[in-house]
Motif scaffolding. Structure first.
Motif, PDB file in Angstrom:
ATOM      1  N   ALA A 195       0.646  -4.263  -4.862  1.00 50.52           N
ATOM      2  CA  ALA A 195       1.452  -4.877  -3.803  1.00 50.52           C
ATOM      3  C   ALA A 195       2.611  -3.983  -3.383  1.00 50.52           C
ATOM      4  O   ALA A 195       3.113  -4.077  -2.260  1.00 50.52           O
ATOM      5  N   GLU A 203      -1.784  -8.980  12.229  1.00 53.40           N
ATOM      6  CA  GLU A 203      -2.095  -8.337  10.950  1.00 53.40           C
ATOM      7  C   GLU A 203      -0.943  -7.455  10.490  1.00 53.40           C
ATOM      8  O   GLU A 203      -0.642  -7.378   9.302  1.00 53.40           O
ATOM      9  N   SER A 245       0.310  -7.626   0.205  1.00 60.82           N
ATOM     10  CA  SER A 245      -0.755  -8.133  -0.657  1.00 60.82           C
ATOM     11  C   SER A 245      -1.840  -8.825   0.153  1.00 60.82           C
ATOM     12  O   SER A 245      -3.026  -8.778  -0.221  1.00 60.82           O
ATOM     13  N   GLU A 246      -1.475  -9.480   1.267  1.00 60.79           N
ATOM     14  CA  GLU A 246      -2.475 -10.107   2.126  1.00 60.79           C
ATOM     15  C   GLU A 246      -3.197  -9.071   2.981  1.00 60.79           C
ATOM     16  O   GLU A 246      -4.408  -9.165   3.203  1.00 60.79           O
ATOM     17  N   LEU A 247      -2.471  -8.081   3.447  1.00 61.61           N
ATOM     18  CA  LEU A 247      -3.080  -7.040   4.263  1.00 61.61           C
ATOM     19  C   LEU A 247      -4.100  -6.231   3.460  1.00 61.61           C
ATOM     20  O   LEU A 247      -5.136  -5.807   3.991  1.00 61.61           O
ATOM     21  N   LEU A 257       1.606  -9.284   8.315  1.00 61.25           N
ATOM     22  CA  LEU A 257       1.222  -9.859   7.030  1.00 61.25           C
ATOM     23  C   LEU A 257       1.954  -9.191   5.867  1.00 61.25           C
ATOM     24  O   LEU A 257       2.306  -8.009   5.932  1.00 61.25           O
ATOM     25  N   THR A 283       7.171  -2.871   4.184  1.00 64.02           N
ATOM     26  CA  THR A 283       6.243  -3.891   3.708  1.00 64.02           C
ATOM     27  C   THR A 283       7.053  -4.986   3.036  1.00 64.02           C
ATOM     28  O   THR A 283       8.239  -4.796   2.732  1.00 64.02           O
ATOM     29  N   LYS A 311      -6.135  -7.327   1.472  1.00 63.88           N
ATOM     30  CA  LYS A 311      -7.393  -8.076   1.422  1.00 63.88           C
ATOM     31  C   LYS A 311      -8.244  -7.847   2.666  1.00 63.88           C
ATOM     32  O   LYS A 311      -9.351  -8.384   2.759  1.00 63.88           O
ATOM     33  N   GLN A 312      -7.727  -7.066   3.610  1.00 66.27           N
ATOM     34  CA  GLN A 312      -8.454  -6.751   4.839  1.00 66.27           C
ATOM     35  C   GLN A 312      -8.620  -5.235   4.933  1.00 66.27           C
ATOM     36  O   GLN A 312      -7.961  -4.567   5.735  1.00 66.27           O
ATOM     37  N   GLU A 372       6.863  -9.018   0.660  1.00 63.82           N
ATOM     38  CA  GLU A 372       6.140  -9.991  -0.153  1.00 63.82           C
ATOM     39  C   GLU A 372       6.937 -11.294  -0.201  1.00 63.82           C
ATOM     40  O   GLU A 372       8.178 -11.271  -0.176  1.00 63.82           O
ATOM     41  N   ASP A 407      -9.875  -1.677  -4.137  1.00 63.63           N
ATOM     42  CA  ASP A 407      -8.725  -2.338  -4.762  1.00 63.63           C
ATOM     43  C   ASP A 407      -7.885  -1.336  -5.537  1.00 63.63           C
ATOM     44  O   ASP A 407      -7.547  -1.534  -6.695  1.00 63.63           O
TER      45      ASP A 407
END
Length: 729
Positions: free
Chosen positions: A619, A285, A291-293, A288, A10, A295-296, A12, A615
């Protein structure tokens, strides 16, 4: 790394501002939290043994002489009798887990453009880079050292070891050391705990290429260096540590980053790559940042990455010990619930994937904790219950296995199911590998000996009675916490006795099996649900985060839709009625594991959704205990891979269950390398139309195959691949 294989890492686009978002590396002993800040880099150092000593009485309570009286009162209907079954001491937490210090690298301001930080799950390397600066950190499994390498043209750096972390006690006695060496410098930091003869000492060997190195106590200043290699270790101790000898040991290691990485990666990569999950996610996807992933939450790419991150973090946290509530990491001295090993649910949930996900390293770490504490477990049995054998504590700091953490609302010293619960992963390991470890066999015998001495009371039907009994961490609606015949205690006693008998054929086995036969059956209550307490008259309290009463469904095979359909239906009803209480992550995923065993894909999807929508993930892809990233905690991160495996593949020594609870949201995918408890490796690929399974048996065996089409028999031959195609699964 993540740029070429985004499933197995992952990234950032910014440094971590909070320690909870720092990327993680670990070898099961040392841990590192890496912020990745090119101007003020921080690497927080942790170690499994770092627990703060405090004023506590770590002895188990001496209550055996009062046990017969308590049993009489409970059996006579005194529902609060166990509330005064203590030695009067107040609640004592186990010694809290804490960080050691942070390695700080200060650098002059620059633009910091083209920044990226990432972690490669396959190697454990955390990398951060921008124009003119690259940092790489990993924790070596081969050499038990935190390795940090920084490079760039004409590096100017200030380096020191900084103990000023959140929650550090005011009375912490700090001593620094800094000396120049032919290679560069040696830094040390000693922190003595307040009111204690114990301390922890960290040592960092700095090897500098190019430029000049100057002492600037308590650290060093580098000018014009091309690269710098830092090797760090920490230990907790009494007495003094020979810092010079520790530095010499670090200087004896290779001073070459690539060589150190190769030695480590040979161990880490081999373990990490054994099992993979592919959910046919959208490539865009997958690319990404984490942190953006996040959000999905309905993205297949997110579930792929969380599966990979969960296995990575679990492997990285397991070595000397299995993972704590916070795994192997914390950036704060005030860890919730002392950062303990919480045995009555969390530890087994976190390690639930170890056998199937081919991480024997995790089970070995779990076994290390169990076996080193067996003498204390014997003390618990003798002091509290006056028996032979063993009783496990509900909480431990890793040092003591004594049961001293309890009070009126949490009479954890009454929990007798713990030894069986904690030994079950070791039994799963033996089944998976076709062995019977002598240490596991001996521990199982001690669990059986406890029940021989403890199970002396009977009911009017001649069944044995578990009294006192405790269902973590719940109470009946009409009685106090310590009571009679908790479902978990009945399942544990039966399983411990029968499993010990299987490991020890002969007269002992006959005696233990006969004892198991005398235990009462589970009770189905007026709601049609499997009752949390089998004793007549005790009512259920449904809104609770724990699901201890369904131990017979997961991880045991006592209650299944195939062998005990009526009990399975009652267990399913109990699951339907169970509330989420305070939305603890471990409760949701425990729910999902049980639902998968009961073939309820919708309930699995709902429980997963509660975590993905809530949530729970930082991250770093480490998780929190509560929604909204409240309280850093590894339960969700480490347990999620087990849920995903259980919804796809389940096994016993004699059964294979395929696609029992796959949510509709994931119609295509593959799971490769999973292990079964009948000794086979398995690859599963599925689409909307069919599924293909390749079974690679390690031993010849006949198993029952269960799919949506019903049962059939499979004859597996060691060394011969067996390929199945399932239609309309």
């Amino acid at each position: 790394m993540t740029g070429s294989d985004p499933v197995h890492g992952t990234w950032e686009p910014h440094p971590a501002a909070r320690w909870e978002d720092a990327f993680l590396s670990g070898n099961g002993r040392h841990g590192a939290l890496v912020f990745g800040d090119p101007r003020a880099e921080r690497v927080v150092v942790t170690h499994h043994t770092l627990v703060r000593p405090g004023g506590r009485d770590p002895r188990p309570p001496q209550l055996a002489g009062e046990l017969p009286g308590l049993q009489d009162r409970l059996l006579a209907g005194d529902t609060t009798a166990a509330e005064d079954f203590t030695d009067g001491r107040p609640l004592q937490w186990v010694q809290p887990f804490h960080p050691a210090f942070q390695v700080r690298l200060g650098r002059p301001e620059d633009g910091g453009h083209d920044y990226r930080r990432e972690v490669d799950f396959a190697t454990g390397v955390v990398r951060a880079a921008c124009a003119g600066w690259t940092s790489r950190v990993f924790v070596s499994r081969a050499d038990d050292v935190i390795v940090q390498h920084v490079s760039g043209p004409g590096l100017t750096l200030d380096i020191d070891l900084d103990p000023r972390l959140p929650g550090a006690p005011a009375g912490l006695g700090i001593g620094h050391g800094a000396v120049l060496t032919p290679e560069g410098a040696l830094l040390s930091l000693r922190a003595r705990y307040p009111d204690s003869d114990r301390a922890c000492t960290g040592v960092t060997q700095i090897t500098v290429t190019g430029g000049t190195t100057t002492l600037v106590p308590p650290g060093v200043h580098l000018e014009g260096a091309r690269s710098v290699l830092l090797l760090t270790r920490v230990q907790r101790h009494t007495g003094e540590v020979d810092v010079v000898a520790e530095g010499r040991a670090l200087r004896d290691l290779p001073a070459d980053y690539d060589e150190l990485l190769d030695r480590h990666a040979a161990l880490h990569r081999t373990a990490y790559e054994r099992v993979t999950l592919d959910l046919a996610a959208d490539p865009a996807e997958r690319a990404l940042p984490g942190s953006e992933l996040l959000k999905q939450p309905r993205s297949a790419a997110l579930l792929e990455r969380l599966f990979a991150a969960g296995r990575y973090h679990l492997l990285s946290a397991a070595g000397l010990f299995p993972p704590r509530l916070t795994g192997l990491w914390t950036g704060d001295w005030n860890t919730a619930w002392s950062g303990a090993f919480t045995n009555d649910a969390n530890l087994n949930l976190q390690t639930a994937s170890a056998a199937a996900a081919a991480l024997p390293e995790v089970t070995e770490a779990h076994a290390n904790l169990v076996h080193r504490q067996l003498p204390d477990w014997r003390d618990n049995a003798r002091a509290i219950f006056g028996t032979r054998g063993v009783v496990a504590p509900a909480h431990t700091d890793g040092e003591s296995g004594h049961a001293y953490h309890y009070n009126r609302e949490y009479p954890l010293h009454l929990w007798t199911a713990g030894a069986d619960w904690l030994l079950k992963p070791l039994v799963d390991h033996d089944e998976t590998h076709g062995t019977r470890a002598p240490r596991t066999a001996a521990a199982l015998a001690e669990a059986a000996l406890f029940y021989e001495d403890f199970l002396t009371r009977t009911d009017e039907n001649g069944h044995l009675v578990v009294v006192p009994s405790y269902s973590p961490e719940n109470r009946p609606g009409n009685a106090s916490w310590g009571t009679i015949n908790a479902a978990m205690d009945l399942s544990a006693a039966r399983h411990a006795l029968r499993t010990a008998a299987a490991y020890h054929p002969g007269p002992d086995a006959d005696r233990w099996n006969a004892l198991a036969d005398r235990l009462p059956p589970h009770r189905v209550n007026e709601d049609g649900a499997l009752a949390e307490w089998a004793w007549p008259g005790l009512t259920d309290s449904y809104d609770h985060r724990h699901l201890s009463h369904l131990y017979g469904v997961w991880p045991l095979d006592e209650i299944t839709p195939y062998d005990t359909p009526e009990l399975a239906a009652a267990a399913h009803r109990a699951l339907e009625l169970r509330g989420a209480e305070n939305d603890s992550a471990h409760g949701h995923l425990h729910h999902a594991l049980i639902a998968a065993r009961l073939r309820d894909a919708d309930r699995v999807a709902h429980a997963l959704g509660q975590v993905l929508d809530g949530d729970f993930f930082h991250a770093s892809l480490m998780s929190a205990h509560y929604p909204g990233r409240d309280v850093y905690n590894a339960d969700a991160a480490h347990t999620l891979p087990a849920v995903l495996i259980e919804m796809l593949v389940q096994s016993t020594p004699d059964r294979l269950v395929l696609l029992p609870a796959l949510p509709k949201a994931y119609p295509d995918g593959s799971l490769r390398g999973v292990r079964t408890r009948f000794g086979a490796e398995l690859d599963l690929t599925w689409t909307r139309e069919d599924a293909t399974v390749v079974i690679r048996p390690g031993r010849t065996h006949r198993v029952e195959l269960r799919t949506s089409s019903g049962p059939e028999s499979l004859h597996l031959v060691a060394g011969e691949d067996h390929v199945l195609t399932l239609r309309a699964w």
